[in-house]
Motif scaffolding. Structure first.
Motif, short mmCIF file in Angstrom:
data_model
loop_
_atom_site.label_atom_id
_atom_site.label_comp_id
_atom_site.label_asym_id
_atom_site.label_seq_id
_atom_site.Cartn_x
_atom_site.Cartn_y
_atom_site.Cartn_z
N MET A 283 43.94 -38.62 61.27
CA MET A 283 43.12 -39.04 62.40
C MET A 283 41.66 -38.80 62.07
O MET A 283 41.25 -37.68 61.75
N MET A 284 40.86 -39.87 62.15
CA MET A 284 39.44 -39.80 61.87
C MET A 284 38.65 -39.96 63.17
O MET A 284 38.76 -40.98 63.86
N VAL A 292 38.70 -42.34 68.06
CA VAL A 292 39.57 -41.85 66.99
C VAL A 292 40.54 -42.95 66.57
O VAL A 292 41.13 -43.62 67.44
N HIS A 293 40.70 -43.13 65.26
CA HIS A 293 41.76 -44.01 64.76
C HIS A 293 42.58 -43.27 63.71
O HIS A 293 42.21 -42.17 63.28
N CYS A 294 43.68 -43.89 63.27
CA CYS A 294 44.60 -43.25 62.32
C CYS A 294 44.55 -43.97 60.98
O CYS A 294 44.76 -45.19 60.91
N LEU A 314 45.24 -47.46 59.65
CA LEU A 314 46.65 -47.85 59.62
C LEU A 314 47.08 -48.22 61.03
O LEU A 314 47.69 -49.27 61.26
N ILE A 315 46.77 -47.34 61.99
CA ILE A 315 46.96 -47.67 63.41
C ILE A 315 45.56 -47.73 64.02
O ILE A 315 44.89 -46.71 64.18
N VAL A 328 43.55 -42.87 69.10
CA VAL A 328 44.91 -42.99 68.56
C VAL A 328 45.24 -41.71 67.81
O VAL A 328 44.51 -41.33 66.89
N TYR A 329 46.31 -41.04 68.21
CA TYR A 329 46.76 -39.82 67.54
C TYR A 329 48.23 -39.98 67.17
O TYR A 329 49.12 -39.90 68.03
N ALA A 330 48.49 -40.21 65.89
CA ALA A 330 49.86 -40.43 65.43
C ALA A 330 50.71 -39.18 65.62
O ALA A 330 50.25 -38.05 65.42
#
Length: 470
Positions: A283-284, A292-294, A314-315, A328-330
């Protein structure tokens, strides 16, 4: 490697594996993203797989009094291989006074300032991974009642999993989290937990999605947490290990943002093994946009990490106003179905990271082995990839690839007359475990021998994995 960077890369398969042979991966499968598998390559680049978000997203939302704010959710999803039941442990803020005391109409003019917050761990179950129930467990009191799905109060950023190697049934489930220090909990069923054990030697802030897994290569449990570099004001990914899940080493940095990332920082990274590699769902957090994205990272040893296409999600986030526009938090540990489909669950929110936001539990899918692969640098060029020596462990070579707009051919290095690329029948279409065929020849005579395979990728073909069957 950047998606647009052109280069020839030679990967250290011979030095990374005994006797120059590629690592013996489970299931007779080799991932093309694994540097130990590739001897050399020209005109190729790494490429992320393409996720497909579930059309019924979001799957569930904040709908209980004790789900004041999902925030990052920090979900952990396990599918029981025998019963097929899905189990999810997730970590909302059970108490967030700013949320409960500020009516929605006032939030447009009042900045979110967290106060008096308490995180906990809640539990949900599903038969199909799409329709979820939050059962009344009767275990933990909240606001004078035990009619809730809470299994623990207090843990922050809990990483939770079932340890099938554990000999003591009372410690079958293990939770790795931040309390007053880094700490752990043990349980026989994942619902009823013993008193916490402090892991103070880890010495980490741990305000992230802490997670753990068993590494056979290290013969140890590996914990992933957060460290910080106060001088550069950077969040870092930290790593610790333990032989017994009680005595842990001091956490050390294993990944941070690149200079090219600008204001993005490494916020969390759940790690899991897949087909001989370790993947990290990174997560960045972008402090400029407050979103936030993954992304995806991988490692062969849990210590040295490489990001796949840094800066490319990726997500990714949805469009403005969508359930996952903000963050987004995988979840920890994707679910891999019997047909190879990869289910990536994730926590999502429609607002910015440090602002008011509604939280959701969501799902994205990947094709089998579809985390990342190799493709030609341009649809107008051809990529050639030569593997390290691998043992022919079956009668037929198979490939998993997306080649609807291109083609893939394979040849055995040194066997041009019978099994060369020019005698290969091109593989086209999006395929999983597709048999590779040659005109008038088979691999049968090579059974048990070590060979190097040359792949030719044309057009927009992307190769994820290869293996042997029969």
């Amino acid at each position: 490697m950047s998606k647009i960077q052109r280069r020839v890369f030679v990967m250290g398969a011979a030095t990374a594996a005994v006797g120059g042979q590629a690592a013996a991966l489970p299931g007779k499968k080799y991932l093309l993203i694994d540097p130990r598998v590739i001897h050399r390559s020209t005109g190729a680049r790494k490429a992320l797989g393409q996720v497909v978000k579930e059309g019924r997203n979001p799957i569930f939302a904040e709908d209980k009094p004790w789900e004041a704010r999902f925030d990052n959710l920090y979900a952990n999803v396990l599918r029981d291989e025998r019963s097929g039941e899905y189990r999810c442990w997730y970590s909302p803020f059970l108490i967030d006074e700013a949320v409960t005391s500020t009516p929605r109409a006032e939030r447009l003019k009042t900045p979110y300032k967290p106060r008096k917050r308490e995180m906990g761990v809640c539990y949900a179950v599903s038969k199909d991974g799409l329709r979820w129930e939050k059962p009344e467990l009767g275990l933990v009191e909240f606001d004078g009642s035990r009619r809730n799905n809470i299994v623990s109060r207090g843990p922050h950023g809990a990483g939770l999993w079932r340890d099938d190697l554990e000999k003591d049934p009372r410690r079958r489930y293990k939770m790795f989290f931040r309390g007053k220090t880094m700490a752990g909990l043990f349980s026989a069923d994942g619902l009823r937990w013993e008193e916490p054990t402090a892991f103070s030697a880890i010495d980490a802030p741990g305000d992230t999605h802490n997670n753990w897994f068993w590494s056979p290569e290290q013969n140890a449990y590996v914990g992933i947490t957060r460290l910080s570099d106060r001088q550069s004001r950077q969040r870092l990914v930290g790593r610790t290990e333990s032989r017994d899940f009680v005595t842990w080493t001091k956490a050390e940095e294993v990944l941070r943002a690149l200079p090219s990332d600008g204001k993005r920082q490494a916020y969390a990274m759940p790690v899991f093994p897949h087909a001989g590699l370790y993947f990290g769902l990174l997560m960045m957090f972008d402090s400029d946009t407050d979103r936030v994205h993954c992304e995806l990272a991988f490692s062969t040893d849990t210590v040295t990490w490489e990001r796949v296409c840094p800066g490319v999600p990726l997500i990714g986030n949805g469009v403005e106003g969508a359930y996952d526009w903000g963050c987004v938090y995988a979840a920890a540990r994707p679910v891999v179905l019997d047909n190879g489909e990869i289910r990536l669950y994730y926590g999502a929110s429609n607002g910015r990271h440090t602002s008011w936001r509604d939280g959701f539990f969501c799902l994205a899918r990947l094709r089998p082995d579809g985390f990342a692969g190799l493709e030609a640098e341009s649809a107008k060029t051809v990529a050639r990839v030569v593997t390290a020596p691998v043992t022919v462990s079956g009668k037929r070579l198979t490939v998993t690839a997306d080649a609807a707009n291109g083609s893939i051919r394979a040849g055995i290095v040194g066997d041009v007359e019978k099994l060369g690329i020019d005698r290969c029948v091109a593989v086209k279409g999006d395929v999983t475990g597709r048999r590779v065929e040659w005109k008038g020849a088979t691999l049968q005579a090579l059974g048990g021998r070590q060979v190097q395979i040359e792949f030719e990728l044309s057009g927009a073909a992307r190769l994820y994995s290869f293996g042997f069957e029969g």
